[in-house]
Each structure stands twice: as structure tokens, then as C-alpha cells.
Scaffold this motif. Structure first.
Motif, short mmCIF file in Angstrom:
data_model
loop_
_atom_site.label_atom_id
_atom_site.label_comp_id
_atom_site.label_asym_id
_atom_site.label_seq_id
_atom_site.Cartn_x
_atom_site.Cartn_y
_atom_site.Cartn_z
N GLN A 194 -3.24 27.26 -9.71
CA GLN A 194 -3.00 26.34 -8.75
C GLN A 194 -3.81 26.36 -7.59
OE1 GLN A 194 1.25 25.07 -7.78
NE2 GLN A 194 0.93 25.65 -5.71
N LEU A 197 -7.46 25.32 -9.06
CA LEU A 197 -7.44 23.75 -9.02
C LEU A 197 -7.71 23.07 -7.68
CD1 LEU A 197 -4.86 23.22 -11.66
CD2 LEU A 197 -7.39 22.81 -12.04
N ARG A 209 -5.75 29.54 -17.67
CA ARG A 209 -4.98 28.76 -18.79
C ARG A 209 -4.99 29.87 -19.89
NH1 ARG A 209 -4.46 23.68 -20.00
NH2 ARG A 209 -5.82 22.69 -18.47
N ARG A 220 -0.11 22.34 -18.60
CA ARG A 220 -0.82 20.96 -18.39
C ARG A 220 -0.64 20.51 -16.98
NH1 ARG A 220 2.90 16.55 -21.69
NH2 ARG A 220 4.61 16.47 -20.15
N ASP A 221 -1.44 19.48 -16.48
CA ASP A 221 -1.30 18.95 -15.27
C ASP A 221 -0.65 17.73 -15.09
OD1 ASP A 221 -2.49 21.32 -13.89
OD2 ASP A 221 -4.46 20.74 -14.94
N ARG A 222 0.18 17.23 -14.23
CA ARG A 222 0.46 15.99 -14.07
C ARG A 222 0.50 15.56 -12.42
NH1 ARG A 222 -0.43 15.27 -18.26
NH2 ARG A 222 0.84 14.38 -19.98
N LYS A 224 -0.56 16.53 -8.86
CA LYS A 224 -0.72 17.96 -8.57
C LYS A 224 0.06 19.18 -8.85
CE LYS A 224 -2.94 16.38 -4.23
NZ LYS A 224 -2.90 16.25 -2.48
N THR A 225 1.03 18.74 -9.88
CA THR A 225 1.87 19.58 -10.47
C THR A 225 1.89 20.30 -11.87
OG1 THR A 225 3.86 18.04 -9.28
CG2 THR A 225 4.59 19.80 -11.17
N GLN A 226 2.02 21.47 -12.00
CA GLN A 226 1.71 22.27 -13.00
C GLN A 226 2.85 22.02 -13.99
OE1 GLN A 226 -1.26 25.67 -13.17
NE2 GLN A 226 0.02 26.03 -11.31
#
Length: 231
Positions: A194, A197, A209, A220-222, A224-226
Motif C-alpha cells: 500500500q 503504491l 505482490r 488486486r486493487d479497487r 485505493k483499496t487492496q
């Protein structure tokens, strides 16, 4: 008796079409051409409204039209070329062959044997190639306009194309620091990823990862949320 030869499909390469890139360059030039005729009235309007106009705008408006047209058209074309080059670099070149797939992206080249590929799909704006045990060989960002070409290429070579949604979509959980379900090592790696990124350190994020994958965790990322899934 001679064994009949099996006809093999030629390798299919998927990349941003040159026509798309040229369209961006030409679009920038056209905008520059239009600006040559608009800067004068725009500068006058801003001056009448605010008693001033930005320096670059005043400079462009001061050019005679015979100079403004080629200069601003050229500037627009250069800006378009920069945008096209950035767009090209952000998208991978994917070679889909009968026996393997090669992905060239910002992280380098990835060669994956066909026998190791159990699922191919797009997840949001990412192309994913996954093994039967859930290991992700590749997760790379692709432009949405290439999805149809990718599907055609993989289906032509008879790879297991799974569509545009992760087959394990329901298994992902939003990561919460120190939340239940993960050990401290996994939380540490997710924290590291985090921060990487947030600092735009893609190499460090990819390393985290990869380590998570060794622990049997897909991430995976959505926004700013992992999100993670145990495989």
C-alpha cells in the motif's frame, strides 16, 4: 506411414493499433489549428473581464495569424505525440502463440507456457493469466478498447478465455489492516504494498505482490483499496 502434420495457428500479437496513436497525434494538431483562430478572441474576452490574461495566451494571441497557424498546429501535434507515446507505454504488447504467451509491459517481459495457463480473463482494466492452483502469472493493465482483440486472440489459439469478470470475484475481501483472516506476515506485505503504491514505487509493489503469492494470497486493487483472496 507418415504422421499427418497438425496445422498450427500463427502467433497473434495484440497491441495498441498505430491508427489509434496517429489519431491522437492528428487530433492534437487539429486542436492546435483551432486554437490559432481562438486565442485572439479568448485573450480579448479575458482581458475585458479580468483586465488581464495568462502570459502564454497573450503571447499566442500576439502572433500574426500566418505564424499562429503553423506554430500552434505544430505545438498541438507535439502534445498529441506525447500523449500517444504515454498511452502506448502504458499498454502491453501481448504475443499469443499456440504453445505460450509472451507479455511485454512496463515491468519487462513475461513468458508463460500454455500448459501453465488455466484461466485468461480481464478483471476491470487488467488482463490476468492464472494457473490451475490460483497462481497469477500475469496481471497487467490494458486499455478497455483492446479487450475484444484479446478475446479474439486467445480464443483463436484455444486458450481458456473466461470473460471480463474474475471467475472468483465473490472470494475477494477488502483488506483492513490487522483484520482477521490473515497472519502478521501477510498484513506486513500488504502494508508495504500500500505504501509503495501511494509513493508510485511500482517495483516495490510488484515485489510485495509476488511475496504474497508465495503465501497463497492473490491481491488486486479497487481504487485505493487492496482486495485479497486466499488460493
Amino acid at each position: 506411414m507418415r504422421t499427418p502434420m497438425v496445422k498450427r495457428e500463427p502467433t497473434v500479437t495484440v497491441r495498441l493499433p498505430e491508427a489509434w496513436l496517429w489519431a491522437v497525434i492528428l487530433g492534437g494538431a487539429v486542436l492546435g489549428l483551432g486554437a490559432a483562430f481562438a486565442v485572439g478572441p479568448l485573450a480579448d474576452w479575458m482581458t475585458s473581464l479580468f483586465d488581464s490574461a495568462p502570459g502564454p495566451l497573450r503571447l499566442a494571441a500576439a502572433l500574426p495569424l500566418m505564424w499562429a497557424v503553423p506554430v500552434l498546429t505544430l505545438c498541438g501535434g507535439v502534445a498529441g505525440a506525447w500523449l500517444a507515446d504515454t498511452w502506448r507505454k502504458e499498454n502491453p504488447v501481448i504475443e499469443v502463440g499456440a504453445d505460450s504467451v509472451v507479455v511485454h509491459d512496463a515491468t519487462g517481459g513475461h513468458h508463460i507456457e500454455r500448459a501453465r495457463i488455466a484461466e485468461v480473463f480481464t478483471d476491470g482494466r487488467e488482463l490476468v493469466l492464472r494457473d490451475a492452483d490460483g497462481t497469477e502469472h500475469v496481471r497487467t493493465r490494458v486499455d478497455s478498447g483492446l479487450v475484444g482483440r484479446l478475446q479474439s486472440a486467445f480464443e483463436q489459439q484455444r486458450y481458456p478465455w473466461r470473460g471480463t469478470v474474475d471467475p472468483h470475484e465473490a472470494d475477494y475481501t477488502a483488506w483492513v489492516d490487522n483484520g482477521p483472516g490473515l497472519d502478521e506476515r501477510a498484513h506486513t506485505l500488504l502494508r508495504m504494498r500500500q505504501r509503495a503504491l501511494a509513493d508510485d514505487r511500482t517495483g516495490a509493489a510488484d515485489e510485495a505482490r509476488d511475496e504474497l503469492h508465495t503465501l497463497g494470497i492473490s491481491v488486486r486493487d479497487r481504487g485505493k483499496t487492496q482486495q485479497y483472496r486466499k488460493v
